[in-house]
Design a protein around this motif. Structure first.
Motif, PDB file in Angstrom:
ATOM      1  N   ILE A 163      -2.760  10.985  -9.782  1.00  0.00           N
ATOM      2  CA  ILE A 163      -3.221  10.025 -10.779  1.00  0.00           C
ATOM      3  C   ILE A 163      -3.582   8.703 -10.122  1.00  0.00           C
ATOM      4  N   GLU A 164      -2.755   8.255  -9.155  1.00  0.00           N
ATOM      5  CA  GLU A 164      -3.032   7.000  -8.463  1.00  0.00           C
ATOM      6  C   GLU A 164      -4.363   7.065  -7.727  1.00  0.00           C
ATOM      7  N   GLY A 165      -4.794   8.270  -7.391  1.00  0.00           N
ATOM      8  CA  GLY A 165      -6.063   8.414  -6.706  1.00  0.00           C
ATOM      9  C   GLY A 165      -7.255   8.279  -7.622  1.00  0.00           C
ATOM     10  N   SER A 166      -7.041   8.199  -8.931  1.00  0.00           N
ATOM     11  CA  SER A 166      -8.132   8.018  -9.868  1.00  0.00           C
ATOM     12  C   SER A 166      -8.768   6.652  -9.652  1.00  0.00           C
ATOM     13  N   THR A 167      -9.966   6.476 -10.107  1.00  0.00           N
ATOM     14  CA  THR A 167     -10.687   5.217  -9.910  1.00  0.00           C
ATOM     15  C   THR A 167      -9.989   4.088 -10.635  1.00  0.00           C
ATOM     16  N   PRO A 168      -9.598   3.017  -9.938  1.00  0.00           N
ATOM     17  CA  PRO A 168      -9.007   1.872 -10.606  1.00  0.00           C
ATOM     18  C   PRO A 168      -9.981   1.280 -11.603  1.00  0.00           C
ATOM     19  N   GLY A 191       0.787  -1.221   0.000  1.00  0.00           N
ATOM     20  CA  GLY A 191       0.000   0.000   0.000  1.00  0.00           C
ATOM     21  C   GLY A 191       0.819   1.270   0.000  1.00  0.00           C
ATOM     22  N   VAL A 192       2.098   1.180  -0.400  1.00  0.00           N
ATOM     23  CA  VAL A 192       2.953   2.366  -0.474  1.00  0.00           C
ATOM     24  C   VAL A 192       2.754   3.016  -1.837  1.00  0.00           C
ATOM     25  N   PRO A 193       2.472   4.315  -1.902  1.00  0.00           N
ATOM     26  CA  PRO A 193       2.246   4.959  -3.199  1.00  0.00           C
ATOM     27  C   PRO A 193       3.470   4.854  -4.106  1.00  0.00           C
ATOM     28  N   LEU A 194       3.209   4.643  -5.391  1.00  0.00           N
ATOM     29  CA  LEU A 194       4.296   4.627  -6.375  1.00  0.00           C
ATOM     30  C   LEU A 194       4.633   6.072  -6.714  1.00  0.00           C
ATOM     31  N   SER A 195       5.594   6.632  -6.000  1.00  0.00           N
ATOM     32  CA  SER A 195       5.895   8.060  -6.072  1.00  0.00           C
ATOM     33  C   SER A 195       7.282   8.309  -6.625  1.00  0.00           C
ATOM     34  N   GLY A 196       7.557   9.585  -6.893  1.00  0.00           N
ATOM     35  CA  GLY A 196       8.892   9.968  -7.309  1.00  0.00           C
ATOM     36  C   GLY A 196       9.917   9.706  -6.226  1.00  0.00           C
ATOM     37  N   ARG A 197       9.515   9.861  -4.960  1.00  0.00           N
ATOM     38  CA  ARG A 197      10.445   9.583  -3.856  1.00  0.00           C
ATOM     39  C   ARG A 197      10.848   8.112  -3.845  1.00  0.00           C
ATOM     40  N   LEU A 198       9.879   7.223  -4.073  1.00  0.00           N
ATOM     41  CA  LEU A 198      10.182   5.796  -4.111  1.00  0.00           C
ATOM     42  C   LEU A 198      11.121   5.482  -5.267  1.00  0.00           C
ATOM     43  N   MET A 199      10.879   6.052  -6.443  1.00  0.00           N
ATOM     44  CA  MET A 199      11.757   5.823  -7.583  1.00  0.00           C
ATOM     45  C   MET A 199      13.157   6.362  -7.306  1.00  0.00           C
ATOM     46  N   SER A 211       6.143   5.830 -16.049  1.00  0.00           N
ATOM     47  CA  SER A 211       5.907   4.555 -16.726  1.00  0.00           C
ATOM     48  C   SER A 211       5.134   3.571 -15.863  1.00  0.00           C
ATOM     49  N   TYR A 212       5.123   3.756 -14.539  1.00  0.00           N
ATOM     50  CA  TYR A 212       4.414   2.843 -13.643  1.00  0.00           C
ATOM     51  C   TYR A 212       3.117   3.424 -13.100  1.00  0.00           C
ATOM     52  N   THR A 213       2.894   4.703 -13.276  1.00  0.00           N
ATOM     53  CA  THR A 213       1.746   5.355 -12.668  1.00  0.00           C
ATOM     54  C   THR A 213       0.441   4.794 -13.227  1.00  0.00           C
ATOM     55  N   GLY A 214      -0.433   4.367 -12.330  1.00  0.00           N
ATOM     56  CA  GLY A 214      -1.745   3.880 -12.735  1.00  0.00           C
ATOM     57  C   GLY A 214      -1.797   2.432 -13.151  1.00  0.00           C
ATOM     58  N   LEU A 215      -0.673   1.715 -13.088  1.00  0.00           N
ATOM     59  CA  LEU A 215      -0.661   0.309 -13.502  1.00  0.00           C
ATOM     60  C   LEU A 215      -0.998  -0.608 -12.339  1.00  0.00           C
TER      61      LEU A 215
END
Length: 532
Positions: free
Chosen positions: A519-524, A188-196, A441-445
């Motif tokens: 973007i990750e907050g958009s509806t899956p 449940g960790v957001p895929l963020s720029g900090r993580l990258m 490249s990973y956002t929203g996947l």
């Protein structure tokens, strides 16, 4: 072998952002996209609001995956440093084996070819074996290959051992991005720029440490230690992975291998990389040993893309490119590879050929660029999360162009201190560039799609690096022949590198304008790529 099909609806595990689906597959799609419940109607899919995690949940998840990420980073540092260390020791290897330069160059080429071929295979192997098993296998193969390199009695055996290293490196470099991203999704960790920024730390640290380490080893020991140094590191990485990289669910033990796709992409990559490698040696593009493998490899890669789009169980899910953000990211990564490696090809030669430094000194003079890249990463991650990939990537590409231009403009007698300052700033620009492009490249996947996104971006970066290096070599050779002035020839070649960076700035305008968290907050289940 299975027959191609365009109608197989079971490939929905990958396509988390396709806007409409056949009615019968809606529930399966929503489940895999992470939606807890949904209502369906004849008109399409209506997803319920996804479960929201609190900041405390995310902090707990981050602490949970920290040892896992540390174990992955420790193992990835070896292959990243290896290329630079071996390049520094190449002259010692040539002398030890009394080998011709044309033969010795295959010590590097065999490694890069094996690495590239393993990228598309890694996704299938991960699905079949699981990430933990494959990661441990990659570490073992790379470490064993290092030992074989050190024990090589001839240059031919060394070349073969380097290919073994490359197979291990291809697995490690692909899983370096895939596994932390997947683990973050599960925790449940957001895929963020900090993580990258954290995941890409070895990419920044390697160019700083490798020249110093390689120079120290050659100063007190033989070339064998360029490879033996990997043994304690590899064993430590194995111990960390055994302890902290746990087995995951969801393996597909019966996942079939697309043999035809593997042959097409493998031979295609070999053709393109061999063709671009031969450019400098042949003195330009208009030679059979350049054109035949280059054109043949390109045709095979196009055929591979066509074939994969029609396969029921593809080696690489190219259908992901229907989402325009991933497609834009793949193109931007190609431009990133071209711009970065054109400069990386030219800069050591510039220091040696124009400034008269040794190979080791040239490597050490590039350290400020690595330091700049390392220091920029925290800010790059934060800015990507706040401003979105588009603004940060376009600005970084432009900054790369601006900081490359002085090497084309300034006279050969320019002060070393001033050039080192420019290199530091160029490193800052490169550090700012990598994170927004890869984060997009990973956002929203959905989590199952991450390995395929990694393979697509890694392949694109490899091809971009080959094209950028070949273009720089062609311009440098042509300018040197026409002008007879080495400094002027390098000036034209650096202008080519500037042009590649500006092309990247234009391409990056297709990246998301919003931050990944938004973007990750958009509806899956919706087409989040198309809306970004």
């Amino acid at each position: 072998m299975e027959s191609p099909s365009n109608k197989d609806t079971k490939r929905l595990r990958f396509l988390s952002y396709r806007p409409t689906l056949p009615q019968g597959d809606t529930a399966e799609f929503l489940k895999e996209a992470g939606v807890r419940s949904a209502r369906t109607s004849a008109g399409g899919t209506h997803a319920a609001t996804p479960r929201r995690r609190t900041s405390r949940d995310e902090a707990t998840g981050a602490r949970t995956i920290a040892p896992f990420v540390a174990a992955i980073l420790a193992g990835a540092l070896m292959p990243i440093m290896d290329t630079t260390i071996v390049a520094i020791g190449m002259q010692a290897i040539i002398t030890a084996f009394a080998a011709a330069v044309s033969v010795a160059q295959w010590v590097t080429t065999a490694y890069l070819l094996a690495l590239a071929v393993m990228i598309p295979v890694s996704g299938w192997l991960q699905r079949r074996l699981g990430g933990r098993t494959l990661w441990l296998g990659g570490l073992i193969v790379f470490t064993a290959g290092s030992l074989l390199c050190a024990l090589s009695p001839t240059i031919q055996v060394l070349i073969a051992a380097r290919a073994v290293q490359g197979f291990g490196a291809g697995v490690l470099m692909t899983l370096l991005q895939t596994m932390p991203m997947q683990q973050a999704r599960r925790a449940g960790v957001p895929l963020s720029g900090r993580l990258m920024g954290i995941i890409s730390l070895p990419v920044a640290v390697g160019p700083i440490v490798a020249p110093v380490l390689g120079g120290m080893l050659l100063g007190v020991a033989s070339w064998h230690w360029l490879f033996l140094i990997n043994l304690p590191v590899g064993l430590a990485a194995l111990a960390m992975a055994w302890r902290w990289v746990r087995p995951e669910d969801g393996r597909e033990r019966d996942a079939p291998l697309d043999v035809a796709g593997l042959l097409l992409v493998g031979l295609g990559l070999v053709g393109v990389l061999v063709g671009t490698t031969n450019v400098a040696e042949a003195g330009g593009m208009g030679h059979a040993d350049v054109l035949v493998p280059l054109v043949g490899g390109t045709v095979l890669l196009v055929a591979f893309a066509w074939w994969e789009a029609r396969m029921r169980h593809p080696l690489v899910e190219v259908a992901l490119l229907r989402g325009h953000v991933l497609a834009a990211s793949v193109v931007a990564v190609f431009a990133l590879g071209a711009a970065m490696y054109a400069g990386q090809f030219l800069l050591p030669l510039f220091w040696q050929g124009v400034r008269g430094t040794s190979v080791l000194d040239a490597a050490l003079l590039l350290i400020p660029q690595g330091v700049g890249s390392l220091l920029a990463r925290p800010a790059a991650g934060a800015l990507t999360d706040r401003l979105g990939s588009r603004v940060v990537a376009a600005g970084a590409f432009t900054a790369v162009a601006v900081t490359t231009a002085p090497f084309a403009i300034w006279p050969a007698s320019a002060g070393t201190a001033a050039l080192l300052v420019v290199l530091f700033m160029r490193g800052v620009a490169l550090g700012m560039l990598f994170i927004p492009v890869m984060t997009a490249s990973y956002t929203g996947l959905a989590e199952p799609a991450i390995p395929d996104a990694t393979m697509l971006t890694r392949l694109s970066q490899q091809m971009g690096a080959a094209v950028g290096t070949a273009l720089a070599a062609v311009v440098l050779e042509a300018a040197a022949t026409s002008t007879g002035d080495q400094a002027a020839a390098f000036g034209r070649a650096f202008w080519a590198a500037v042009a590649l960076a500006l092309v990247g700035a234009a391409v990056s305008l297709r990246l998301p304008a919003r931050g990944p968290a938004e973007i990750e907050g958009s509806t899956p289940g919706a087409d989040v790529h198309a809306r970004s």
